[in-house]
Design an enzyme around this catalytic site. Structure first.
Site, PDB file in Angstrom:
ATOM      1  N   LYS A   1      21.777 -25.229   4.734  1.00  0.00           N
ATOM      2  CA  LYS A   1      21.515 -24.741   3.496  1.00  0.00           C
ATOM      3  C   LYS A   1      20.088 -25.645   3.192  1.00  0.00           C
ATOM      4  O   LYS A   1      19.881 -26.956   2.986  1.00  0.00           O
ATOM      5  CB  LYS A   1      22.305 -25.365   2.404  1.00  0.00           C
ATOM      6  CG  LYS A   1      23.809 -24.925   2.707  1.00  0.00           C
ATOM      7  CD  LYS A   1      24.565 -25.953   3.566  1.00  0.00           C
ATOM      8  CE  LYS A   1      26.250 -25.465   3.745  1.00  0.00           C
ATOM      9  NZ  LYS A   1      26.396 -24.049   3.824  1.00  0.00           N
TER      10      LYS A   1
ATOM     11  N   HIS B   1      24.832 -22.909   9.788  1.00  0.00           N
ATOM     12  CA  HIS B   1      25.530 -23.196   8.476  1.00  0.00           C
ATOM     13  C   HIS B   1      24.548 -24.054   7.753  1.00  0.00           C
ATOM     14  O   HIS B   1      25.027 -25.110   6.955  1.00  0.00           O
ATOM     15  CB  HIS B   1      26.835 -24.058   8.958  1.00  0.00           C
ATOM     16  CG  HIS B   1      27.603 -24.542   7.927  1.00  0.00           C
ATOM     17  ND1 HIS B   1      28.001 -25.810   7.631  1.00  0.00           N
ATOM     18  CD2 HIS B   1      28.627 -23.793   7.099  1.00  0.00           C
ATOM     19  CE1 HIS B   1      28.788 -25.961   6.674  1.00  0.00           C
ATOM     20  NE2 HIS B   1      29.145 -24.687   6.300  1.00  0.00           N
TER      21      HIS B   1
ATOM     22  N   HIS C   1      32.598 -30.331  -1.539  1.00  0.00           N
ATOM     23  CA  HIS C   1      31.952 -29.810  -0.400  1.00  0.00           C
ATOM     24  C   HIS C   1      30.821 -30.335   0.167  1.00  0.00           C
ATOM     25  O   HIS C   1      30.117 -30.189   0.915  1.00  0.00           O
ATOM     26  CB  HIS C   1      31.228 -28.352  -0.995  1.00  0.00           C
ATOM     27  CG  HIS C   1      30.769 -27.317  -0.120  1.00  0.00           C
ATOM     28  ND1 HIS C   1      29.339 -27.319   0.028  1.00  0.00           N
ATOM     29  CD2 HIS C   1      31.227 -26.828   0.906  1.00  0.00           C
ATOM     30  CE1 HIS C   1      29.333 -26.504   1.106  1.00  0.00           C
ATOM     31  NE2 HIS C   1      30.403 -25.924   1.676  1.00  0.00           N
TER      32      HIS C   1
ATOM     33  N   LYS D   1      28.714 -33.221   2.661  1.00  0.00           N
ATOM     34  CA  LYS D   1      29.025 -33.866   4.038  1.00  0.00           C
ATOM     35  C   LYS D   1      28.082 -35.010   4.123  1.00  0.00           C
ATOM     36  O   LYS D   1      26.935 -35.052   4.277  1.00  0.00           O
ATOM     37  CB  LYS D   1      28.419 -32.846   4.854  1.00  0.00           C
ATOM     38  CG  LYS D   1      29.235 -31.312   4.823  1.00  0.00           C
ATOM     39  CD  LYS D   1      28.462 -30.442   3.846  1.00  0.00           C
ATOM     40  CE  LYS D   1      29.143 -29.085   4.133  1.00  0.00           C
ATOM     41  NZ  LYS D   1      30.730 -29.039   3.752  1.00  0.00           N
TER      42      LYS D   1
END
Length: 1077
Positions: A903, A901, A471, A473
């Site tokens: 976090k 999106h 997960h 990026k």
């Protein structure tokens, strides 16, 4: 003409009586093509396109062609699904001769080619522009800023149906008259050809004018396959284009496509390569807006048109053979002229790194002409200039590789490594399944699928898989003079870079004059870290990348390349998570008596700098103590005597000897483990207890043989005796201490691929703090004043199965302490640490997550968030009465209505003296879940407590992590802080602008989060058409729900795997047990 002036809103609102022309309108020049695009913001319900079944953000209008808005899917071009809307409610038309956009009530513009008809059928509930109803036989000129409501002119905000006109763009293009147009093709003398060409001509026009040509092309692909019957689509298309070539026909698009973005869709089978060339002499675009703006139109281009079938995961075909990207179908995506979705090279330029803050991605609706105050950046700007790139590394969850290559204009020769998620490949035990090279025209592009360890699988069986996700990026862009590291929350897909808010941070690191391989490691001599927790950025980055590519020797070169750059100027702390079950980092041992290093395999005292520790095991221990091998128990008794005499350190560990076994044919890298007689110190008086595991020996052997590294080993005597007496397959832990070898300075002269791969495996295996423990390592040195805390929250697009234990663990890792103990001078780092009982009494952290009402009323509709947001109903019921949930309102205001999106976490403190703020901010890929940060577990192994023991802490003695994750932390320490290395150049923590409003409003009594169940309930209220739309939306979502996570790892006792047993037995069979030492 009748003109009525309105007394409300717009005094100059033009209303005309409508009279159809008695003679045909003067047609524009054949060489001129006109069109209009209206960019809208829906109010309440989304406006659905009939052709794409998706929510519209813009209406593309052909000249003098009426478009109907209403409820009937058969007769309307755009749909509002509500009973207040008539079947054909209103019509909108672009008057190209006067450059006006007209709006009428009812079906007012109906006429055909041969006769005019002024049948006026107005809607039942009316059409209102700025609160004024359009009368019968009237048309209204629509302008920027107008509010168009259908069904009710003064409804409540939540019940309004309509849209606001945000921008109107008119486009004129002059085409080359000498190029054949598509309409000329149908004149070829062939009846079969006429039918096919006519059908394709109409299809092309539909695609060019569609608000979502991607979906339209896919729908045609399915339709065409049904129509072709026994003939395949590809074979019929081949015949069609052979016929074109036989007549020397050149194809050119009659409608210019500069208002569309040319992008590649994911890997598609059976693609054809139809190149539609066009020549353009002049492109003139004008735009009506509140302010005059420049619209950039690109020059010549080639567009690949495809009608292929369904997409494959990660943009890669499941077939093994590589494919040519020129045969992969680029598709047209609806964009605005001024946005970054249609990339104009003149708009892509160098953007300085954000430094001690993060940027947001540039949304498609913004473009370079946006006035948004928050700093933004696009993906091509991050890669600019692509010509100077030498190598690229990407880690992502989902990916659209062809789109990325096209959108960023990546050169075909560039070496690219893309690590992405694929459950089947990542769980596979076959390392050959971990890579693919999908595109023949990008011969150096390698897709990597990082491994999930068997220890986190259900039942500890890899074949059953488990909860795990790749997960992160991450982008690493290598150039000759610098290395750019980009950490974002956006996956490598167009939708998340264009239509969803994400965070982006990057920094450029300079090239060193001499490669520094020490920067790949953390520890040094005397047990002191060779770098503080922020300037160990290079070691953390190298360890994370190595964990992704350790099974792919061809990509191990990345670790060598990282050593060529200096990370001493890092502005942030790196926070990584890697799947596995972790024990605390092994304590430092001042000096080892023996070490394995050098081609002579000599035993020597080692006082070199310690580079790190590796937790592994001894395999084959039970072999010597079986009845058939040691019938009298002599070897077992001797081992017990030796171990009893061995001195144990304060951690209950004793040193053992490592020896290279170069004469064993089964494995040239074999390394045996021996226990020496502590009284004799003789190689002849020892007992071999087993071997290093094969996957460890394969890198220990080459690195020690050439003297680059020295390895010493320690075991727990009690564990060895217990395993020997019981004769079980329980693993015996072995700790490898890694130090510099005598030839370490010559490591830059690596020539063999085996050495490079071995170094990568070593770096991946070095023990590091990950997840919650890394968070505690970074923030623990600071003494945060609890009485000065003003805010502590985590905003995330996905909330896992959190409970009081996880909330307390995260807060404790972040430095949270009981207020009455926060000023204590107790040396124990866990004294006063936050606990689960305190969390239950006094919740410490807020969770920021959008309410279902906010998602439902968003201008982009609920479908845009369905596969981005993740919050289970069980977690909501558990947290409902705790009062820690707060609504996520996007910031700045231009982003309201777009899914988030991000976090992002923050803990903020306010100084009592100078009113300045301090604390820390996190951003990256970690969602607020135990799968991402780790679930603390108690210790089940009977060992003495170490200096890093967490048995009395909510952080646990072991940590169970499911996901690969990567993020960063900005720290602004207190002014009187003595520990840690914070960003003291910060004037205030508030310099970091967050992507949502703070303080976030608390959920009201009737509020609830946008859980999967809540969104399903909303979707059941939609019409059948809208439910079909929902089913057609591509899933590019977040991690799976964690509610089914199994906590069996709590009682986990490691066992030898069958392949490890077989490996050890093969080695034992080739060793002379009578002369084992």
């Amino acid at each position: 003409m009748i003109v009525k002036n309105s007394d409300s809103c717009h005094q100059n609102l033009k209303r005309h009586s409508f009279n159809l022309p008695t003679s045909p309108k003067k047609k524009p020049r054949k060489s001129t093509v006109c069109s209009a695009s209206i960019f809208i913001k829906p109010l309440g319900l989304p406006l659905i396109s009939k052709t794409t079944h998706l929510s519209c953000k813009s209406l593309n209008l052909e000249p003098n062609n009426p478009y109907t808005i209403g409820r009937d899917s058969f007769s309307c071009d755009f749909l509002f699904s509500d009973k207040k809307i008539s079947k054909t409610h209103c019509q909108i038309l672009f008057d190209s001769s006067n450059k006006k956009v007209r709006l009428s009530d009812g079906e007012f513009f109906g006429f055909d080619k041969f006769e005019c008809s002024s049948r006026v059928r107005v809607s039942l509930n009316g059409v209102f522009v700025n609160g004024v109803r359009i009368g019968k036989e009237e048309v209204v000129d629509v302008c920027v800023g107008d509010e168009v409501l259908l069904g009710c002119g003064n409804c409540n905000v939540g019940n309004r149906i309509g849209f606001v006109v945000e921008k109107i763009v008119f486009l004129e293009e002059i085409l080359d008259r000498n190029v054949f147009k598509l309409k000329d093709i149908v004149r070829v003398k062939s009846d079969k050809f006429d039918a096919k060409a006519g059908f394709l001509l109409n299809l092309c026009r539909d695609i060019l004018c569609s608000n979502d040509p991607i979906s339209l092309v896919k729908r045609y692909a399915i339709f065409d396959s049904e129509m072709c019957g026994k003939y395949t689509r590809r074979s019929s298309e081949k015949k069609f284009f052979r016929l074109l070539q036989s007549h020397d026909v050149k194809l050119s698009s009659e409608d210019h496509i500069c208002r569309k973005e040319v992008s590649l869709c994911e890997g598609l089978p059976n693609c054809r390569n139809l190149i539609v060339n066009y020549k353009k002499e002049t492109s003139v675009a004008s735009e009506r807006k509140s302010e005059s703006q420049c619209v950039n139109v690109s020059g010549n281009a080639e567009e690949l048109v495809d009608k292929s079938s369904l997409q494959h995961e990660n943009g890669v075909n499941e077939v093994s053979e590589p494919k040519d990207l020129s045969m992969v179908s680029p598709v047209l995506e609806d964009t605005a002229l001024c946005d970054n979705g249609f990339q104009d090279k003149r708009n892509v330029a160098y953007v300085p790194p954000p430094g001690r803050k993060f940027y947001l991605n540039r949304l498609q609706s913004m473009g370079h002409c946006s006035s948004e105050p928050h700093d933004v950046v696009s993906l091509p700007e991050l890669f600019y200039p692509v010509e100077s790139l030498q190598r690229v590394f990407i880690a992502t969850f989902t990916s659209d590789i062809p789109w990325f290559l096209s959108y960023c204009e990546i050169p075909a020769h560039l070496p690219i490594t893309i690590a992405c998620h694929n459950a089947e490949r990542c769980w596979s035990s076959n390392t050959d399944n971990r890579t693919s090279m999908p595109y023949s025209d990008f011969p150096q592009l390698v897709v990597v699928y990082p491994p999930f360890p068997e220890v986190i699988a259900f039942g500890k069986d890899r074949r059953k898989s488990g909860i795990a996700c790749h997960h992160p990026k991450l982008f690493v862009l290598q150039r000759e003079g610098s290395l750019r590291v980009v950490i974002t929350s956006a996956n490598l897909v167009a939708r998340q870079w264009h239509n969803v808010t994400n965070t982006v941070w990057w920094q450029d690191f300079p090239r060193s004059s001499v490669p520094d391989y020490l920067s790949l490691f953390i520890q040094s001599s005397f047990g002191v870290n060779n770098q503080d927790s922020k300037s160990d950025f290079g070691a953390q980055l190298a360890g994370f990348i190595a964990s992704l590519v350790a099974d792919v020797p061809s990509q191990a070169i990345w670790i060598i390349e990282l050593a060529k750059y200096s990370f001493k100027g890092a502005l942030v702390h790196l926070i990584a998570s890697v799947p596995g079950i972790y024990s605390p980092r092994s304590p430092y041992i001042a000096q080892s008596r023996y070490s394995l290093s050098g081609s002579q395999n000599m035993l020597k005292s080692s006082d070199a700098n310690l580079l790190g520790t590796v937790e592994t095991s001894v395999v084959g221990l039970s072999h010597l103590f079986r009845t058939s091998t040691d019938s009298n128990g002599i070897t077992l008794k001797k081992l017990a005597v030796f171990l009893g005499k061995c001195s144990e350190n304060v951690y209950g560990m004793s040193e053992v000897l490592l020896r290279r076994e170069t004469n064993i044919p089964a494995d040239e890298n074999a390394v045996s483990v021996l226990v020496l007689n502590p009284e004799e110190f003789s190689l002849g008086d020892c007992i071999q207890i087993g071997f290093l595991p094969k996957d460890v020996a394969k890198w220990v052997a080459p690195l020690s043989d050439d003297g680059f590294f020295a390895f010493s080993a320690y075991i727990c005597p009690k564990e060895v005796l217990r395993a020997a007496l019981e004769g079980t397959s329980t693993k015996v832990q072995l700790i490898l201490y890694v130090s510099q070898g005598s030839c370490f300075s010559g490591i830059s002269e690596f020539t063999r691929c085996q050495h490079v791969s071995a170094l990568c495996s070593l770096v991946a295996s070095i023990q590091r703090c990950v997840g919650l423990w890394r968070l505690q390592e970074v923030l623990g040195p600071y003494k945060w004043p609890e009485y000065s805390e003003t805010d502590f929250f985590f905003g995330s697009s996905s909330i896992g199965a959190v409970n009081a234990q996880f909330l307390a663990a995260f807060s404790a890792a972040a430095g949270k302490r009981a207020v009455q103990l926060s000023e204590s001078e107790e040396s124990d780092p866990y004294w006063g640490c936050w606990s689960a009982s305190q969390e239950l009494r006094n919740p410490s952290i807020k969770i920021i997550f959008p309410t279902i009402q906010r998602v439902k009323s968003a201008s982009c509709g609920i479908l845009a968030s369905k596969y981005i947001l993740c919050f289970s109903q069980k977690t909501w019921q558990r947290l409902k009465n705790v009062g820690i949930l707060h609504d996520a309102i996007p910031y700045p205001n231009e982003r309201i209505g777009f899914p988030m999106h991000v976090k992002v976490a923050q803990r903020r403190f306010q100084s009592k003296t100078d009113a300045s703020s301090f604390g820390w901010v996190y951003c990256g890929s970690h969602n607020f879940s135990a799968a991402a940060w780790g679930r603390p577990l108690p210790n089940t192994v009977d060992r003495k407590a170490s200096v890093n023991d967490r048995s009395n802490s909510v952080l646990g003695s072991r940590l169970h992590i499911c996901n690969y994750e990567l993020g960063i932390i900005f720290t602004v320490p207190p002014s009187n802080s003595k520990g840690g290395h914070g960003d003291k150049n910060f004037s205030s923590l508030d310099d970091i602008v967050l992507p949502f409003v703070t303080p976030a409003p608390k959920y009201g009594p009737r509020d609830g989060p946008a859980t999967a169940q809540a969104m399903r309930e909303v979707l059941t209220e939609l019409t059948e058409l809208e439910r079909d739309i929902d089913d057609a939306v591509p899933i590019t979502g977040e991690c799976p729900d964690e509610e089914e996570e199994v906590l069996e790892a709590t009682e986990f006792v490691p066992k030898e795997k069958e392949d490890e047993k077989a490996y050890a037995e093969k080695l034992w069979s080739q060793v002379d047990s009578s002369d084992s030492c």
